[in-house]
Write a protein that holds these residues in place. Structure first.
Motif, PDB file in Angstrom:
ATOM      1  N   ALA A 112       2.462  -3.018   6.444  1.00 30.77           N
ATOM      2  CA  ALA A 112       2.586  -2.696   7.876  1.00 30.77           C
ATOM      3  C   ALA A 112       3.223  -1.319   8.096  1.00 30.77           C
ATOM      4  O   ALA A 112       3.439  -0.928   9.246  1.00 30.77           O
ATOM      5  CB  ALA A 112       3.417  -3.764   8.575  1.00 30.77           C
ATOM      6  N   HIS A 113       3.543  -0.627   7.018  1.00 29.28           N
ATOM      7  CA  HIS A 113       4.178   0.703   7.096  1.00 29.28           C
ATOM      8  C   HIS A 113       5.503   0.634   7.849  1.00 29.28           C
ATOM      9  O   HIS A 113       5.808   1.478   8.691  1.00 29.28           O
ATOM     10  CB  HIS A 113       3.237   1.723   7.737  1.00 29.28           C
ATOM     11  N   MET A 114       6.282  -0.390   7.525  1.00 26.97           N
ATOM     12  CA  MET A 114       7.565  -0.615   8.164  1.00 26.97           C
ATOM     13  C   MET A 114       8.666  -0.562   7.108  1.00 26.97           C
ATOM     14  O   MET A 114       8.580  -1.259   6.096  1.00 26.97           O
ATOM     15  CB  MET A 114       7.556  -2.001   8.842  1.00 26.97           C
ATOM     16  N   MET A 115       9.684   0.277   7.325  1.00 27.19           N
ATOM     17  CA  MET A 115      10.836   0.227   6.434  1.00 27.19           C
ATOM     18  C   MET A 115      11.545  -1.105   6.623  1.00 27.19           C
ATOM     19  O   MET A 115      11.544  -1.679   7.714  1.00 27.19           O
ATOM     20  CB  MET A 115      11.809   1.375   6.722  1.00 27.19           C
ATOM     21  N   TYR A 116      12.168  -1.581   5.553  1.00 21.97           N
ATOM     22  CA  TYR A 116      12.836  -2.877   5.594  1.00 21.97           C
ATOM     23  C   TYR A 116      14.197  -2.755   4.928  1.00 21.97           C
ATOM     24  O   TYR A 116      14.506  -1.729   4.304  1.00 21.97           O
ATOM     25  CB  TYR A 116      11.988  -3.950   4.911  1.00 21.97           C
ATOM     26  N   THR A 158       8.496  -7.962   0.983  1.00 26.33           N
ATOM     27  CA  THR A 158       8.535  -6.505   0.934  1.00 26.33           C
ATOM     28  C   THR A 158       7.124  -5.919   0.883  1.00 26.33           C
ATOM     29  O   THR A 158       6.854  -4.881   1.483  1.00 26.33           O
ATOM     30  CB  THR A 158       9.357  -5.996  -0.269  1.00 26.33           C
ATOM     31  N   GLN A 159       6.226  -6.614   0.203  1.00 26.90           N
ATOM     32  CA  GLN A 159       4.838  -6.172   0.169  1.00 26.90           C
ATOM     33  C   GLN A 159       4.237  -6.196   1.578  1.00 26.90           C
ATOM     34  O   GLN A 159       3.527  -5.273   1.990  1.00 26.90           O
ATOM     35  CB  GLN A 159       4.017  -7.077  -0.755  1.00 26.90           C
ATOM     36  N   GLY A 160       4.545  -7.244   2.327  1.00 27.55           N
ATOM     37  CA  GLY A 160       4.045  -7.351   3.701  1.00 27.55           C
ATOM     38  C   GLY A 160       4.551  -6.239   4.595  1.00 27.55           C
ATOM     39  O   GLY A 160       3.788  -5.660   5.381  1.00 27.55           O
ATOM     40  N   TYR A 161       5.827  -5.916   4.489  1.00 26.40           N
ATOM     41  CA  TYR A 161       6.369  -4.828   5.310  1.00 26.40           C
ATOM     42  C   TYR A 161       5.751  -3.490   4.925  1.00 26.40           C
ATOM     43  O   TYR A 161       5.468  -2.650   5.787  1.00 26.40           O
ATOM     44  CB  TYR A 161       7.896  -4.768   5.195  1.00 26.40           C
ATOM     45  N   GLU A 162       5.537  -3.277   3.641  1.00 29.27           N
ATOM     46  CA  GLU A 162       4.927  -2.016   3.216  1.00 29.27           C
ATOM     47  C   GLU A 162       3.480  -1.912   3.701  1.00 29.27           C
ATOM     48  O   GLU A 162       3.017  -0.828   4.059  1.00 29.27           O
ATOM     49  CB  GLU A 162       5.030  -1.871   1.697  1.00 29.27           C
ATOM     50  N   GLN A 200       2.728  -9.441   9.596  1.00 32.11           N
ATOM     51  CA  GLN A 200       2.511  -9.675  11.016  1.00 32.11           C
ATOM     52  C   GLN A 200       3.707  -9.213  11.842  1.00 32.11           C
ATOM     53  O   GLN A 200       3.548  -8.590  12.905  1.00 32.11           O
ATOM     54  CB  GLN A 200       2.236 -11.160  11.265  1.00 32.11           C
ATOM     55  N   THR A 201       4.909  -9.496  11.351  1.00 29.86           N
ATOM     56  CA  THR A 201       6.116  -9.061  12.053  1.00 29.86           C
ATOM     57  C   THR A 201       6.195  -7.541  12.076  1.00 29.86           C
ATOM     58  O   THR A 201       6.461  -6.923  13.119  1.00 29.86           O
ATOM     59  CB  THR A 201       7.368  -9.640  11.377  1.00 29.86           C
ATOM     60  N   GLY A 202       5.936  -6.932  10.932  1.00 31.56           N
ATOM     61  CA  GLY A 202       5.977  -5.474  10.857  1.00 31.56           C
ATOM     62  C   GLY A 202       4.986  -4.815  11.785  1.00 31.56           C
ATOM     63  O   GLY A 202       5.291  -3.805  12.440  1.00 31.56           O
TER      64      GLY A 202
END
Length: 373
Positions: free
Chosen positions: A203-207, A197-201, A155-157
């Motif tokens: 969202a297609h967001m680097m972390y 990390t799964q959530g950011y991926e 959601q954040t991503g």
């Protein structure tokens, strides 16, 4: 007989022409071979000047809520490859979106900018008026429900992506009993970090995993001054490093950064903080743990470094240690000094061009994969 041979020759030529399998016609009609990602990266890196390459290795903060002559000067004159935004830059969703779009559109660089933010959750959030603040990692961890970390990160991503960001400096992968950490238990913390990390991926967001090798045991805030974590290497491996190691083993290195702390870890390097330590970044993180992705320093304007080193020196020492990107978050003169110190070191041979190309290749590859709209 001659007539038959001539007819056969004409028939062969006709068949060859129809099938496009012979001679120059086939070669001329063949589609050009598509370049691999690494070939595209090599082509871009080879086209860059030394000043452009050095700029890619510095990420800066800017002042104001819109593009200014000062921020454009940093992007055009020094080719700074990334920008991190703070509340001082973010007043509304529309304004933030326009600022990011203008930065990308006016940077005039060969690859897009990394545009990052610290949206960890809990005590470290930006843009609270228009970005839904994530819960703290501690609060998520205390639920015992690992999927909550994935959901929160996704959601954040997604929110950040809509605004134009392509990097979030989260999750905190430290093991500790405080709001910025998922758990004081290493294995439990690792499970929640993996989910985030799964959530950011998704969202297609680097972390960015931070703060390697872990600051959960720290007693002095790095914003104020330097301190040491006096744990053995075996103890660090059994606790603090567990979440980082789990991600290194499971995730693609082009998908994330590892942000190194300014604390000292005498068991790994008796002299230098992690952000300036070749033993920690190159020998341990890359060599022993097998990490091949981007390494970025924590903000070098923090007291832990700024009280003990000049800014001209800091960038050089960080890159010599193994950092790909030096993070300088606030003052233009400090950002300029870091850049010029690096440029001088490259021009006089202190830092070999081979070392610069190594980092810039990693940077450009990650950008080609993650900075497309």
């Amino acid at each position: 007989m001659m007539k038959w041979k001539k007819s056969l020759a004409l028939l062969t030529a006709a068949l060859c022409f129809l099938s496009l399998g012979c001679g120059s016609s086939a070669q001329q009609s063949a589609a050009p071979k598509e370049k691999t990602l690494d070939e595209q990266v090599d082509e871009i890196v080879d086209s860059m000047t030394t000043t452009e390459k050095v700029g890619q290795m510095v990420m800066i903060g800017i002042q104001g809520t819109e593009v200014s002559d000062d921020s454009l000067y940093m992007l055009h004159q020094y080719h700074m490859g990334g920008v991190i935004l703070f509340d001082r830059n973010m007043k509304s969703a529309e304004q933030t979106q326009k600022l990011i779009s203008d930065l990308q559109g006016q940077a005039e660089q060969k690859v897009p900018l990394f545009i990052g933010v610290d949206e960890e959750g809990g005590p470290v959030v930006r843009g609270k008026d228009f970005i839904k603040p994530p819960a703290s990692e501690q609060a998520i961890g205390q639920t015992g429900k690992v999927p909550r970390a994935e959901e929160s990160a996704r959601q954040t991503g997604e929110q950040l992506k809509k605004l134009g960001f392509n990097v979030n400096f989260a999750p905190v992968a430290d093991v500790g009993n405080y709001k910025r950490s998922f758990s004081p238990d290493a294995e439990q913390a690792a499970k929640f970090v993996q989910a985030a990390t799964q959530g950011y991926e998704e969202a297609h967001m680097m972390y960015a995993l931070k703060h390697f090798p872990g600051i959960g045991r720290g007693t002095v805030d790095s914003h104020d001054d330097i301190s040491a974590i006096n744990a053995s290497k075996e103890d660090l491996l059994a606790k603090d490093i567990v979440p980082f190691k789990s991600i290194i083993e499971q995730r693609q290195p082009e998908d994330y950064f590892i942000l190194v702390s300014h604390l000292k870890y005498p068991a790994l390097d008796a002299q230098n903080p992690a952000s300036l330590s070749k033993a920690i970044q190159t020998d341990f993180l890359r060599g022993e743990l097998g990490y091949h992705g981007l390494i970025i320093t924590d903000d070098v304007e923090m007291g832990a470094l700024a009280k003990h080193y000049s800014f001209r020196e800091l960038g050089v020492r960080a890159v010599e240690a193994g950092s790909d990107i030096v993070l300088v978050c606030h003052e233009y003169p400090h950002e300029t000094d870091v850049y010029l110190g690096l440029l001088d070191a490259v021009n006089d041979g202190t830092i070999p061009m081979e070392r610069i190309n190594e980092s810039v290749h990693r940077i450009v590859k990650a950008k080609l994969l993650h900075t497309k709209s």
